[in-house]
Enzyme design. Structure first.
Site, mmCIF file in Angstrom:
data_model
loop_
_atom_site.group_PDB
_atom_site.id
_atom_site.type_symbol
_atom_site.label_atom_id
_atom_site.label_comp_id
_atom_site.label_asym_id
_atom_site.label_seq_id
_atom_site.Cartn_x
_atom_site.Cartn_y
_atom_site.Cartn_z
ATOM 1 N N GLU A 3 0.836 -1.213 0.000
ATOM 2 C CA GLU A 3 0.000 0.000 0.000
ATOM 3 C C GLU A 3 0.868 1.260 0.000
ATOM 4 O O GLU A 3 0.817 2.080 0.928
ATOM 5 C CB GLU A 3 -0.957 0.002 1.195
ATOM 6 C CG GLU A 3 -2.017 -1.068 1.101
ATOM 7 C CD GLU A 3 -3.125 -0.893 2.138
ATOM 8 O OE1 GLU A 3 -2.907 -0.210 3.150
ATOM 9 O OE2 GLU A 3 -4.212 -1.437 1.921
ATOM 10 N N GLU B 228 -6.757 -7.652 -0.665
ATOM 11 C CA GLU B 228 -7.134 -7.620 0.750
ATOM 12 C C GLU B 228 -8.587 -7.198 0.892
ATOM 13 O O GLU B 228 -9.046 -6.272 0.222
ATOM 14 C CB GLU B 228 -6.287 -6.605 1.524
ATOM 15 C CG GLU B 228 -4.840 -6.951 1.664
ATOM 16 C CD GLU B 228 -4.102 -5.929 2.538
ATOM 17 O OE1 GLU B 228 -4.750 -5.163 3.271
ATOM 18 O OE2 GLU B 228 -2.870 -5.898 2.459
HETATM 19 C C1 GLA Z 1 -4.123 -2.461 4.934
HETATM 20 C C2 GLA Z 1 -2.773 -3.113 5.068
HETATM 21 C C3 GLA Z 1 -2.780 -4.303 5.970
HETATM 22 C C4 GLA Z 1 -3.628 -4.064 7.182
HETATM 23 C C5 GLA Z 1 -5.013 -3.686 6.751
HETATM 24 C C6 GLA Z 1 -5.971 -3.493 7.893
HETATM 25 O O1 GLA Z 1 -4.856 -2.936 3.907
HETATM 26 O O2 GLA Z 1 -2.237 -3.488 3.820
HETATM 27 O O3 GLA Z 1 -1.458 -4.557 6.338
HETATM 28 O O4 GLA Z 1 -3.074 -3.048 7.948
HETATM 29 O O5 GLA Z 1 -4.942 -2.480 6.054
HETATM 30 O O6 GLA Z 1 -7.274 -3.248 7.454
#
Ligand code: GLA
Length: 646
Positions: free
Chosen positions: A127, A283
C-alpha cells in the site's frame, strides 16, 4: 502452528498467500545479516500443501536498526515534524539510505526464492503511500528540485509555470525552492500541484527500483503492489502501467448503505487501470476491521457477496487480510480467516471455507473480460488541482462528483469503465465527465473529437477551468469546451451549505439541486432544464448541444438523485446504451465474456430474497444448478453466476 495453518488453508481452498509483508526485521535482524531459514521452511511447507506464494519484498516497514543508524531516512511532515519508527512505513521515499537498504534486501530475496516452486508472484512494498504519501525533508527538497529541473529546464520557465510574480515568490536560485512546507497561508497552488506529482513519482521510483531487481533476478514472475481504491496521493494510471497484475485492497464499511456501490466502483477502476485485464482483490476483511471508531461486523453473507462482486467486476482472485488473527501488535482486533478462538466454532470460518469451495468451481471465469459502452473520466491531476484550497466552493469534491454519476450507472446496471480524458474513447458510446477541472489542450480536443464522431458526452460544472499548470484558461468559461457545449458560463454562484435551488424540466417535473449554480448564456445549446425561483430564475441549468455527429450535455449544478438519474437515463437512451439485463432494484447484473463463454453475474444486495427475470437459460456455476428462462430466485445477499447457453 504452521502445520495447522497449512491444514486449515487446504480446508478453506486457499491456493495463494501473500507472505512476509512486514518481515524485514526478521529477514535482516541486523544490518547485512540475513535469516531466511524460517521463510524457507514456510515456503516449503506451503508448496507441499499445494499453496502458492505472493512473496512480499518486505520493504514497507524498515527495521529499527536502519532508522536508528540513519535518522535522516525518516519522513518529515509539512510542519517539520519527523515521524519515528515504532509503527510502519516510516521512510522518506527519496532517501538514498532507504532505497539502497531496500534494494539490497530485494536482491537477496529474489536471488534466494526466484526458482522456488511455490513462488507465484512478487508483492512489492505494501500500500505505497498509505500512511506517508509525501515527505518534506531536506533530502526530498533536493529530489523535488531535480524533478522540477527535469520538468522545466530553466528557472524562468518554472517561475512562469508557478506564477511566482504573485505574492513576490519569484525564485532566483534553484536552492531557494522548497516543498510546500507549512506557510503562513496557502502555498503557491502550482507548486502544490507539482509537489503532488513529484510525491507520486517519488514513491513510484521506489516501486520501480524493486521491480527492476525482480525482473532481472526472477524473470517471468508477475509483479504487483496493492492499491487502495480511489487513493488520492498516487496517480494509479501511471502505476498500473508498471504492474503485471493490478491488485486492490477493499475495506467496505458495513454501516455504509452505499458500500456495495462504492466497491463496484472500485472494481471498475481496478479493471480499467489494467486496461481491462483481470485484477486481484488482494485484501478485504472476513468480518470486522480494527481502525474505525466502532468496528461493526459484516452481516452474514456480506463477505461472500462482496467477494463475488469483485469477481463480477473483473477480479480473477479473492484474498484476505489476514490469515490468522494475531495475538500481539496493533491489529490484533482485526478479523481474520482464522480467528483467535477455535475456527470450527466461528461462523466466519465456515463462510471462508464455503467461499473457497465455491470459488474452486469458477475456473471458467478466469481470464474472461468485461465490455463497457460507458466510460467515466477520472484523472488524478485534475483531482489534485480541484481540491487545492481557495476555490469558489471547497464543497466540490472529486470522488463525490464521480459517485453522483456512478450511483445511477450502478442502479441501472450500465456497465462502466473509467478512463483518462486523453485516452482513446472511440470504443465507448457514452462518456461522463463529472468534473474535469484541469485539462490539457490535447485532452480537451480528444473529448470534442469523441462527440464530433458521434459520441454522447455528459459534463458537469467547473470543468475545463485550468490548464496543467493550474492557470485559468482565459476567454470565457469553460474555455476549451465552449464550442463543444454551445454555451458560455458567465459566472459561478456556489450555494451555501443546506441551500437548495429548484430545477424545472419543463414537462411539469420539478427537482432540487444544491452546492453549485451558474449563470449560463446559450450559444447553440438548448436548455433541458432551467433554474427556478432564485436570481437565476428561468436561466439554463441543464443543456444539450448537437456537435458533429454527437451530443454534449452540460449539468450546471448538482441535481438530486432522481434528477441526475433522469438526465443520465436520457443520455444513455441517446447513446443507445443498454443495461446488462433489466434487474429489480437492489440486484446488480454484469457480464464477463471469454472466447467460448458468456457469464452473467447476478448479485442481490438486499437482505430479502429477490426474483430476477432471466432471458437466456444456462447453468449456475455457483451450485451447478440449471437455470431456466423465467424467474430466478436469489436469496438474501445471494449470488448466481450463470453460464449463458447450454
Ligand atoms: C491495509 C494493510 C494491511 C492491514 C489492513 C488493515 O490494507 O495493507 O497490512 O493493515 O490495512 O485493514
Amino acid at each position: 502452528m504452521w502445520e495447522e495453518d497449512v491444514r486449515l488453508m487446504r480446508e478453506a481452498g486457499v491456493n495463494l498467500v501473500s507472505l512476509g509483508i512486514f518481515s524485514w526485521s526478521r529477514l535482516e535482524p541486523i544490518q547485512g545479516k540475513h535469516e531466511f531459514g524460517w521463510l524457507d521452511r514456510i515456503m516449503d511447507m506451503l508448496h507441499e500443501g499445494g499453496v502458492r506464494v505472493d512473496l512480499a519484498t518486505a520493504t514497507a516497514s524498515p527495521p529499527p536498526w536502519l532508522s536508528h543508524a540513519h535518522p535522516e531516512m525518516l519522513p518529515v511532515m509539512a510542519d517539520g515534524v519527523r515521524l519515528w519508527h515504532g509503527a510502519r512505513q516510516h521512510y522518506c521515499p527519496s532517501s538514498p539510505v532507504y532505497r539502497e537498504a531496500a534494494g539490497r534486501l530485494v536482491k537477496a530475496l529474489a536471488t534466494r526464492y526466484a526458482k522456488h516452486p511455490a513462488l507465484a508472484m512478487w508483492h512489492v512494498g505494501n500500500e505505497f503511500g498509505c500512511h506517508v504519501p509525501a515527505c518534506y525533508c531536506d533530502v526530498s527538497a533536493q529530489a523535488f528540485r531535480e524533478w522540477l529541473q527535469e520538468r522545466y529546464g530553466d528557472l524562468e520557465s518554472l517561475n512562469r509555470a508557478w506564477g511566482t510574480d504573485f505574492w513576490s515568490q519569484r525564485y532566483s536560485e534553484w536552492d531557494e525552492i522548497l516543498p510546500p512546507r507549512r506557510t503562513p497561508t496557502w502555498p503557491n497552488p502550482s507548486q502544490q500541484l507539482d509537489f503532488m506529482r513529484f510525491s507520486s513519482d517519488a514513491l513510484l521510483e521506489c516501486y520501480e527500483l524493486e521491480r527492476a531487481i525482480l525482473t532481472e533476478l526472477s524473470p517471468g514472475v508477475a509483479v504487483t503492489t496493492n492499491f487502495m481504491r480511489f487513493f488520492k496521493p498516487l496517480d494509479y494510471w501511471k502505476w498500473a502501467e508498471r504492474e503485471d497484475v493490478v491488485s486492490d485492497d477493499v475495506y467496505q464499511d458495513p454501516a455504509d448503505p452505499d458500500a456495495g456501490m462504492r466497491s463496484a466502483m472500485a472494481g471498475d477502476l481496478m479493471r480499467s487501470l489494467g486496461g481491462g485485464r483481470p485484477w486481484i482483490l488482494m485484501e478485504q476483511t472476513t468480518n470486522r476491521v480494527n481502525w474505525r471508531d466502532v468496528n461493526i461486523p459484516k452481516a452474514p453473507g456480506q463477505m461472500r457477496l462482496w467477494s463475488y462482486q469483485a469477481v463480477a467486476h473483473g477480479a480473477d482472485g479473492v484474498m484476505f487480510f489476514q490469515w490468522r488473527q494475531s495475538r500481539a501488535g496493533a491489529e490484533k482486533f482485526h478479523s481474520a480467516m482464522v480467528p483467535h478462538g477455535r475456527p470450527e466454532s466461528t461462523p466466519t470460518w465456515h463462510e471462508v471455507v464455503e467461499l473457497g469451495r465455491e470459488l474452486a468451481g469458477l475456473d471458467t471465469v478466469c481470464g474472461s473480460r468485461i465490455k463497457a459502452d460507458v466510460a467515466i473520466l477520472h484523472d488524478w491531476e485534475s483531482w489534485w488541482a480541484l481540491e487545492l484550497p481557495s476555490k469558489p466552493s471547497i464543497r466540490v469534491r472529486h470522488v463525490d462528483q464521480l459517485e453522483s454519476y456512478y450511483r445511477h450507472l450502478f442502479d441501472a446496471n450500465l456497465t462502466t469503465d473509467f478512463a483518462r480524458p486523453s485516452d482513446d474513447l472511440s470504443g465507448y458510446r457514452l462518456v461522463l465527465a463529472p468534473n474535469v477541472y484541469l485539462i490539457s489542450d490535447e485532452a480537451a480536443g480528444n473529448l470534442a473529437a469523441f462527440v464530433e464522431a458521434g459520441g454522447t458526452l455528459v459534463m458537469s460544472f467547473f470543468s475545463g477551468i485550468v490548464d496543467p499548470f493550474e492557470h485559468i484558461r482565459l476567454g470565457g468559461y469553460p474555455e476549451p469546451f465552449r464550442r463543444l457545449l454551445g454555451l458560455e458560463v458567465v459566472d459561478w454562484l456556489p450555494l451555501a451549505d443546506g441551500e437548495d435551488i429548484k430545477l424545472n424540466f419543463g414537462d411539469g417535473t420539478m427537482a432540487h439541486a444544491d452546492m453549485w449554480s451558474e449563470l449560463i448564456v446559450l450559444a447553440g445549446a438548448e436548455a433541458l432544464a432551467h433554474f427556478s425561483g432564485s436570481t437565476l430564475d428561468g436561466r439554463p441549468a441543464v443543456t444539450s448541444h448537437k456537435f458533429g455527429e454527437g451530443r454534449a450535455i452540460y449539468v450546471a449544478t448538482r441535481p438530486d438523485v432522481a434528477a441526475m438519474a433522469r438526465i443520465l437515463r436520457a443520455a444513455a437512451a441517446d447513446a443507445e446504451v443498454k443495461p446488462a439485463i433489466e434487474a429489480p432494484a437492489g440486484v446488480s447484473a454484469i457480464r464477463r465474456s471469454g472466447p467460448r463463454s458468456s457469464l452473467l453475474f447476478l448479485l442481490n444486495h438486499r437482505d430479502v430474497p429477490v426474483d430476477v427475470p432471466v432471458a437466456d437459460p444456462g447453468s449456475n456455476l455457483v451450485d451447478g444448478s440449471e437455470v431456466h428462462r423465467g424467474l430466478l430466485r436469489l436469496g438474501p445477499r445471494g449470488v448466481a453466476v450463470i453460464r449463458e447457453g447450454w
